[in-house]
Structure formats: structure tokens, C-alpha cells
Write a protein that holds these residues in place. Structure first.
Motif, PDB file in Angstrom:
ATOM      1  N   GLU A   1       0.392  -1.174  -0.097  1.00 22.34           N
ATOM      2  CA  GLU A   1      -0.151   0.001   0.027  1.00 22.34           C
ATOM      3  C   GLU A   1       1.019   1.351  -0.082  1.00 22.34           C
ATOM      4  OE1 GLU A   1      -2.971   3.173  -0.137  1.00 22.34           O
ATOM      5  OE2 GLU A   1      -2.798   0.822  -0.676  1.00 22.34           O
ATOM      6  N   ALA A   2       2.057   1.177   1.278  1.00 20.93           N
ATOM      7  CA  ALA A   2       2.314   2.361   0.659  1.00 20.93           C
ATOM      8  C   ALA A   2       3.097   2.842  -0.320  1.00 20.93           C
ATOM      9  CB  ALA A   2       4.299   2.241   1.649  1.00 20.93           C
ATOM     10  N   LEU A   3       3.925   1.497  -0.896  1.00 19.45           N
ATOM     11  CA  LEU A   3       4.564   1.503  -2.710  1.00 19.45           C
ATOM     12  C   LEU A   3       3.942   2.197  -3.644  1.00 19.45           C
ATOM     13  CD1 LEU A   3       6.538  -1.727  -2.557  1.00 19.45           C
ATOM     14  CD2 LEU A   3       7.914   0.673  -2.007  1.00 19.45           C
ATOM     15  N   ARG A   4       2.603   1.917  -3.147  1.00 19.79           N
ATOM     16  CA  ARG A   4       1.056   2.377  -4.189  1.00 19.79           C
ATOM     17  C   ARG A   4       0.988   4.043  -3.982  1.00 19.79           C
ATOM     18  NH1 ARG A   4      -3.953   3.796  -4.625  1.00 19.79           N
ATOM     19  NH2 ARG A   4      -3.388   3.839  -2.345  1.00 19.79           N
ATOM     20  N   GLN A   5       0.967   4.503  -3.181  1.00 19.88           N
ATOM     21  CA  GLN A   5       0.609   5.458  -2.830  1.00 19.88           C
ATOM     22  C   GLN A   5       1.841   6.312  -3.433  1.00 19.88           C
ATOM     23  OE1 GLN A   5      -0.506   6.477   1.401  1.00 19.88           O
ATOM     24  NE2 GLN A   5      -1.975   5.233   1.252  1.00 19.88           N
ATOM     25  N   ASN A   6       3.105   6.233  -3.478  1.00 19.53           N
ATOM     26  CA  ASN A   6       4.310   6.527  -4.063  1.00 19.53           C
ATOM     27  C   ASN A   6       5.072   6.448  -5.546  1.00 19.53           C
ATOM     28  OD1 ASN A   6       5.294   7.965  -1.792  1.00 19.53           O
ATOM     29  ND2 ASN A   6       4.956   6.000  -0.460  1.00 19.53           N
ATOM     30  N   GLY A   7       3.514   5.188  -5.808  1.00 22.88           N
ATOM     31  CA  GLY A   7       3.391   5.020  -7.236  1.00 22.88           C
ATOM     32  C   GLY A   7       4.744   3.933  -7.999  1.00 22.88           C
ATOM     33  N   PHE A   8       4.969   3.471  -6.461  1.00 18.56           N
ATOM     34  CA  PHE A   8       5.947   1.603  -7.594  1.00 18.56           C
ATOM     35  C   PHE A   8       7.102   2.494  -7.218  1.00 18.56           C
ATOM     36  CE2 PHE A   8       1.500   0.011  -7.385  1.00 18.56           C
ATOM     37  CZ  PHE A   8       1.601  -1.119  -6.032  1.00 18.56           C
ATOM     38  N   SER A   9       7.124   3.349  -7.622  1.00 10.18           N
ATOM     39  CA  SER A   9       8.580   4.590  -7.378  1.00 10.18           C
ATOM     40  C   SER A   9       9.650   3.130  -7.895  1.00 10.18           C
ATOM     41  CB  SER A   9       9.463   4.909  -6.794  1.00 10.18           C
ATOM     42  OG  SER A   9      10.534   5.917  -7.162  1.00 10.18           O
ATOM     43  N   HIS A  10      10.047   3.400  -8.982  1.00  9.83           N
ATOM     44  CA  HIS A  10      11.978   2.402  -9.322  1.00  9.83           C
ATOM     45  C   HIS A  10      11.449   0.832  -9.481  1.00  9.83           C
ATOM     46  CE1 HIS A  10      13.334   6.224  -7.493  1.00  9.83           C
ATOM     47  NE2 HIS A  10      14.562   5.752  -9.197  1.00  9.83           N
ATOM     48  N   MET A  11      10.423   0.553  -9.651  1.00 11.52           N
ATOM     49  CA  MET A  11       9.693  -0.666  -9.357  1.00 11.52           C
ATOM     50  C   MET A  11       9.188  -1.305 -11.077  1.00 11.52           C
ATOM     51  SD  MET A  11       7.819  -1.277  -6.146  1.00 11.52           S
ATOM     52  CE  MET A  11       7.820  -2.776  -6.197  1.00 11.52           C
ATOM     53  N   ARG A  12       9.474  -2.524 -11.643  1.00 10.39           N
ATOM     54  CA  ARG A  12       8.311  -2.479 -12.951  1.00 10.39           C
ATOM     55  C   ARG A  12       7.171  -3.233 -12.415  1.00 10.39           C
ATOM     56  NH1 ARG A  12      10.874  -8.246 -15.978  1.00 10.39           N
ATOM     57  NH2 ARG A  12      12.056  -8.158 -13.235  1.00 10.39           N
ATOM     58  N   THR A  13       6.430  -1.961 -13.353  1.00  5.49           N
ATOM     59  CA  THR A  13       4.632  -2.820 -12.869  1.00  5.49           C
ATOM     60  C   THR A  13       4.260  -2.976 -14.434  1.00  5.49           C
ATOM     61  OG1 THR A  13       4.567   0.137 -13.860  1.00  5.49           O
ATOM     62  CG2 THR A  13       4.924  -0.054 -11.791  1.00  5.49           C
ATOM     63  N   GLN A  14       4.954  -3.723 -15.029  1.00  9.66           N
ATOM     64  CA  GLN A  14       4.885  -4.483 -16.052  1.00  9.66           C
ATOM     65  C   GLN A  14       5.296  -5.837 -16.581  1.00  9.66           C
ATOM     66  OE1 GLN A  14       3.782  -2.494 -19.880  1.00  9.66           O
ATOM     67  NE2 GLN A  14       2.250  -1.259 -19.452  1.00  9.66           N
ATOM     68  N   GLY A  15       4.420  -6.637 -17.405  1.00  7.17           N
ATOM     69  CA  GLY A  15       5.343  -7.678 -17.519  1.00  7.17           C
ATOM     70  C   GLY A  15       5.046  -8.005 -18.602  1.00  7.17           C
ATOM     71  N   LYS A  16       6.375  -9.105 -19.203  1.00  6.75           N
ATOM     72  CA  LYS A  16       5.942  -9.664 -20.248  1.00  6.75           C
ATOM     73  C   LYS A  16       6.364 -11.036 -20.592  1.00  6.75           C
ATOM     74  CE  LYS A  16      10.139  -9.098 -23.767  1.00  6.75           C
ATOM     75  NZ  LYS A  16      11.485  -8.251 -24.350  1.00  6.75           N
ATOM     76  N   LEU A  17       5.394 -11.442 -21.780  1.00 10.11           N
ATOM     77  CA  LEU A  17       5.569 -12.810 -22.335  1.00 10.11           C
ATOM     78  C   LEU A  17       6.461 -13.906 -23.207  1.00 10.11           C
ATOM     79  CD1 LEU A  17       1.707 -13.305 -22.980  1.00 10.11           C
ATOM     80  CD2 LEU A  17       2.621 -14.261 -21.147  1.00 10.11           C
ATOM     81  N   HIS A  18       7.120 -14.126 -22.119  1.00 10.82           N
ATOM     82  CA  HIS A  18       7.891 -14.929 -23.120  1.00 10.82           C
ATOM     83  C   HIS A  18       8.175 -15.721 -24.756  1.00 10.82           C
ATOM     84  CE1 HIS A  18      11.521 -14.335 -19.863  1.00 10.82           C
ATOM     85  NE2 HIS A  18      10.286 -14.489 -19.002  1.00 10.82           N
ATOM     86  N   ARG A  19       7.218 -16.290 -24.745  1.00 11.18           N
ATOM     87  CA  ARG A  19       6.923 -17.227 -25.805  1.00 11.18           C
ATOM     88  C   ARG A  19       5.929 -16.380 -26.871  1.00 11.18           C
ATOM     89  NH1 ARG A  19       7.805 -23.228 -22.899  1.00 11.18           N
ATOM     90  NH2 ARG A  19       9.943 -23.062 -22.875  1.00 11.18           N
ATOM     91  N   LEU A  20       4.747 -15.584 -26.253  1.00  8.10           N
ATOM     92  CA  LEU A  20       3.312 -15.669 -27.014  1.00  8.10           C
ATOM     93  C   LEU A  20       3.414 -13.984 -26.908  1.00  8.10           C
ATOM     94  CD1 LEU A  20       1.345 -18.242 -25.068  1.00  8.10           C
ATOM     95  CD2 LEU A  20       2.407 -18.484 -28.084  1.00  8.10           C
ATOM     96  N   GLU A  21       2.678 -13.226 -27.601  1.00  5.54           N
ATOM     97  CA  GLU A  21       1.984 -11.357 -26.805  1.00  5.54           C
ATOM     98  C   GLU A  21       1.106 -11.332 -26.725  1.00  5.54           C
ATOM     99  OE1 GLU A  21       4.652  -9.529 -28.020  1.00  5.54           O
ATOM    100  OE2 GLU A  21       5.916 -10.821 -28.005  1.00  5.54           O
ATOM    101  N   TRP A  22       0.441 -10.970 -25.720  1.00  4.42           N
ATOM    102  CA  TRP A  22      -0.520 -10.337 -25.311  1.00  4.42           C
ATOM    103  C   TRP A  22      -1.680 -10.083 -26.733  1.00  4.42           C
ATOM    104  CZ3 TRP A  22      -1.934 -11.596 -20.812  1.00  4.42           C
ATOM    105  CH2 TRP A  22      -0.868 -11.721 -20.193  1.00  4.42           C
ATOM    106  N   PHE A  23      -2.678 -10.189 -26.423  1.00  2.79           N
ATOM    107  CA  PHE A  23      -3.658  -9.438 -28.067  1.00  2.79           C
ATOM    108  C   PHE A  23      -3.558  -7.973 -27.974  1.00  2.79           C
ATOM    109  CE2 PHE A  23      -4.758 -14.336 -26.202  1.00  2.79           C
ATOM    110  CZ  PHE A  23      -5.425 -14.354 -27.198  1.00  2.79           C
TER     111      PHE A  23
END
Length: 166
Positions: A144-166
Motif C-alpha cells: 500500500e505504501a509503495l502504491r501510494q508512491n507510484g511504485f517508484s523504481h519498480m517494474r509495473t508491467q510483465g512480459k510473456l516470453h513465448r507468446l504476445e498479449w492480444f
């Protein structure tokens, strides 16, 4: 950088899990003695997996030692307790806040809590449940504390290795 403070933690597995959470979030871990385990215990490192060596951790002799070595904590410390008057989502956490949790069997002593009445926070629960698991409580409040601070310096999106998102 957020600061997680454990006052006299008793269970190495909880502390190991919290250490892993701190590494994953770029947070510092402060351990205040006495500890219910040795810092080199296998169960502590097993719970923290191979992340323990990457952990920014400091051990203190007692609570006054912690305050003496972290004077800025006096102004930015939140006490996570079932006795808190504020729900943990109702306060605003500074980017370098200190969030303290007490030992598993007794929590934070009331002598400390009365000094921090306005920053004593609580995770809501139903009925007479004594408390959540310490490692779970740390994760809930820290994120919650990190969310309030915009997840500063954190990766907020993942990535598929074999497939692409639609």
C-alpha cells in the motif's frame, strides 16, 4: 526507499520471507534485538531463498539504538498494530517511511505505541482474530505504501516470453 522495522522478531521463516519481500521492493530491513533466532540460521535463509545476500539489512541492539541510528524515523514511523486507530490505507506514507511491526507473540509494546498514537495503523479483520501472519502483514502494508508512491523504481508491467498479449 521504504524501511521495514521488525521489533524482536521470533520466527526465522517470517523474517526470511520479509527479507525476500524487501529485496523485491527495494526496501531496507531493520531488525531490533533480541531476535528469536540466529541471523545465519538455515531456516531464515531458506525462506529468503537466494535473495538474502542482496538484502539491505541492519541489526540493532534495542529500540533506543534503532532510534539513535535513525533519527529521521521519529518523524516518519508508522506502527502496525491491532491496537491502531487508523486503517493502514487511511494514512499517507512518505517515500522513505519506516513501518514497524512487533514480535509475533506480543506485537509492539504499548509504551511505544502511546508515543505514536497518530501513526498507529491497523489492517482490518473480522471478529476476535488476534492478528495476521507477520510476513503477510508486512506485504499488505508495504505494498500500500509503495502504491501510494507510484511504485517508484519498480517494474509495473510483465512480459510473456513465448507468446504476445492480444
Amino acid at each position: 526507499m521504504m524501511n521495514i522495522v521488525l521489533l524482536e522478531p521470533e520466527m526465522p521463516a517470517n523474517t526470511g520471507n520479509i527479507g525476500r519481500t524487501c529485496v523485491a521492493t527495494g526496501s531496507r530491513l531493520h531488525l531490533i534485538e533480541p531476535l528469536g533466532f540466529k541471523i545465519n540460521e538455515k531456516s531464515l535463509k531458506r525462506a529468503g531463498l537466494d535473495y538474502w545476500d542482496s538484502l539491505d539489512v541492519t541489526v540493532y541492539d534495542n529500540y533506543p539504538d534503532f532510534l539513535e541510528r535513525n533519527p529521521e524515523a521519529r518523524k516518519r514511523i508508522y506502527m502496525a498494530t491491532t491496537k491502531g486507530l487508523n486503517v493502514y490505507t487511511e494514512v499517507s506514507y512518505e517515500p522513505d517511511a519506516y513501518i514497524m511491526f512487533g514480535k509475533e507473540s506480543a506485537g509492539i509494546p504499548e509504551e511505544i505505541l502511546v508515543e505514536h498514537r497518530d501513526t498507529a495503523i491497523r489492517i482490518p479483520m473480522i471478529g476476535d482474530i488476534r492478528s495476521l501472519n507477520l510476513a503477510n502483514s508486512v506485504a499488505v502494508v508495504l505494498y500500500e505504501a509503495l502504491r501510494q508512491n507510484g511504485f517508484s523504481h519498480m517494474r509495473t508491467q510483465g512480459k510473456l516470453h513465448r507468446l504476445e498479449w492480444f
